[in-house]
Scaffold this motif. Structure first.
Motif, short mmCIF file in Angstrom:
data_model
loop_
_atom_site.label_atom_id
_atom_site.label_comp_id
_atom_site.label_asym_id
_atom_site.label_seq_id
_atom_site.Cartn_x
_atom_site.Cartn_y
_atom_site.Cartn_z
N UNK B 250 1.03 -1.14 -0.12
CA UNK B 250 0.12 -0.11 -0.16
C UNK B 250 0.82 1.28 0.00
N UNK B 251 0.66 1.95 -1.04
CA UNK B 251 1.79 3.38 -1.09
C UNK B 251 0.65 4.42 -1.20
N UNK B 252 1.26 5.61 -0.33
CA UNK B 252 0.86 6.67 -0.52
C UNK B 252 1.67 7.91 -1.16
N UNK B 253 1.11 8.32 -2.04
CA UNK B 253 1.87 9.20 -3.08
C UNK B 253 1.41 11.08 -3.06
N UNK B 254 2.27 11.75 -3.11
CA UNK B 254 2.11 13.10 -3.01
C UNK B 254 1.74 13.59 -4.32
N UNK B 255 0.30 13.54 -4.76
CA UNK B 255 0.18 13.85 -6.14
C UNK B 255 -1.48 13.55 -6.48
#
Lengths: 292, 292
Positions: B250-255
């Motif tokens: 699970x990844x959180x991206x700043x976009x």
């Protein structure tokens, strides 16, 4: 020297079972005698090794269903003189233990939250109206079962035998391939018994922090290993506890720390990390026979 | 249409507090009325949205000290029609609630395991000989406090007020910057209220699996974002539950998902992953005033 092995109390937990399996294996392989030292928490088990009170600790790291045991990772990051000696993978088979004659009598089920989670679907299917209550271990609730036939506990076969309690249903875990990985931990300066027998280790575990808020800050350390063909078996992030969104990373690599590729990988890794800790280089034993 | 918001019961939990803060914010911003629907577990809250029984769920995702709430991630992976609308970051201040006159009277402390862990050092310093017992929520044990002055519970100020109980010590969490991130979840087809107000989202969450046992299999998806200058805010691994050593990420991206760089990143990501799921693109609100 007699070896002392710290593990999570009370008797009948899976951690105790893993510690006994390790002790028996150690005696068989090295002819050394060892005795068990139960501790009431995982951090206490690890601290006793760090402070030299016990020689080794056997601690749970990861379950195939519920994932990482966070407190093990957090404590290993805090303590500075520990090293992983060996990993043990042990199959986990949960039993429904109760003095009730049938499932209809049961109103409450106690167990450790991990065990409750690992039997969640079974509980929904067979005990849908029963209250599930978290306990601090899989064995904690066993002492009340004899007094109250409306209560059940989820624990190991060995725990049921130790407390002389009947097993109402066997193998109630939702996934048959349920297993838990344990680490055997010593102080840095201890010789790695298993590695000295095998010459090379199959796994190396490292923990590190990276500079925050830089795009790709985590990718760079991982690229180091990818470029050298070293397989990343696992990555785990844990909060630094300073502020939300700052993490430590724990990685498992398929290589011995003494291999030439790891040597250059570690040197390069220092360029992309803030703090770096070697947790250990070790082999993995899969336990097939859990009877002790 | 009146909006219904699912959250973790019982009254007085931090999840209920977050749901109320979100409801008040929603009413203020959109003029829409909303009511709360307590559920006894996080999966039940999320399933009620998935099945159309409630419009939204407010669920805990991550605490700055204890890390991820695994059951939230596991349930989001299982359900296919949910989308994150918004993240709420709420400060957490734990209280020691008890009818005792002083700490010396207390023999037992109950709370949710996360809350006990977040106050671990305080408990060791001020209540070293007290038994800490896990409960299924921070409010579960409150009902016994009036009958037994030797018992204390760790819960929120609001819970103490709701159950009309005295606070013996305030702010007992070990780290002052303790906060929890919640996600507001809807079905896919719901319009994203907050995003429509702000035009762009600051964060995108994605889950995926990668081919196993290939060196660098996890690095490739992460490289895609690094090359495009998209910051990876968080990575979380969870077991696939098939066998030990197989993970979902699970990844959180700043976009924002709609940004041009994300468009090409997602297309490329498909080449390096087995299964990929968009969990949502959303903004983050930091709650400063938790009084409700």
């Amino acid at each position: 020297m007699t070896i002392s092995i710290a593990h999570l109390a009370p008797p009948g937990t899976y951690a105790e079972q893993a510690a006994i399996i390790y002790r028996n294996w150690l005696t068989q392989v090295t002819n050394e005698q060892a005795f068990l030292c139960p501790h009431s928490t995982i951090p206490q088990s690890l601290r006793s090794v760090s402070e030299g009170e016990t020689s080794l600790a056997v601690v749970p790291v990861e379950n195939s269903i519920e994932g990482s045991v966070n407190i093990t990772f957090d404590t290993l990051w805090q303590l500075n003189n520990l090293r992983i000696q060996l990993a043990l993978v042990m199959p986990i088979t949960h039993m429904l233990v109760s003095c009730a004659n049938d499932l209809a009598t049961i109103q409450t089920v106690y167990s450790h939250p991990q065990a409750l989670a690992q039997c969640q679907k079974w509980l929904e299917d067979f005990l849908p109206h029963v209250q599930a209550i978290s306990a601090s271990s899989t064995t904690e609730a066993l002492k009340v079962l004899k007094e109250d036939i409306t209560v059940a506990a989820i624990s190991s076969q060995r725990a049921a035998q130790l407390y002389d309690l009947p097993i109402l249903r066997t193998s109630i875990n939702d996934y048959p391939d349920n297993c838990t990985r344990f680490w055997v931990i010593s102080q840095n300066q201890q010789p790695n018994t298993y590695k000295s027998l095998k010459n090379t280790a199959s796994c190396t575990s490292i923990a590190f922090t990276v500079p925050s808020n830089i795009p790709g800050a985590l990718v760079k350390p991982l690229q180091v290993f990818a470029h050298l063909g070293i397989n990343l078996r696992k990555i785990e992030s844990r909060p630094t506890k300073r502020s939300l969104g700052e993490y430590l990373f724990f990685i498992d690599l398929e290589a011995d720390i003494a291999s030439p590729s790891m040597d250059s990988a570690l040197a390069e890794l220092c360029n992309h990390t803030e703090v770096i800790k070697l947790l250990g280089t070790y082999n993995v034993i899969s336990v097939t026979n859990t009877s002790i």
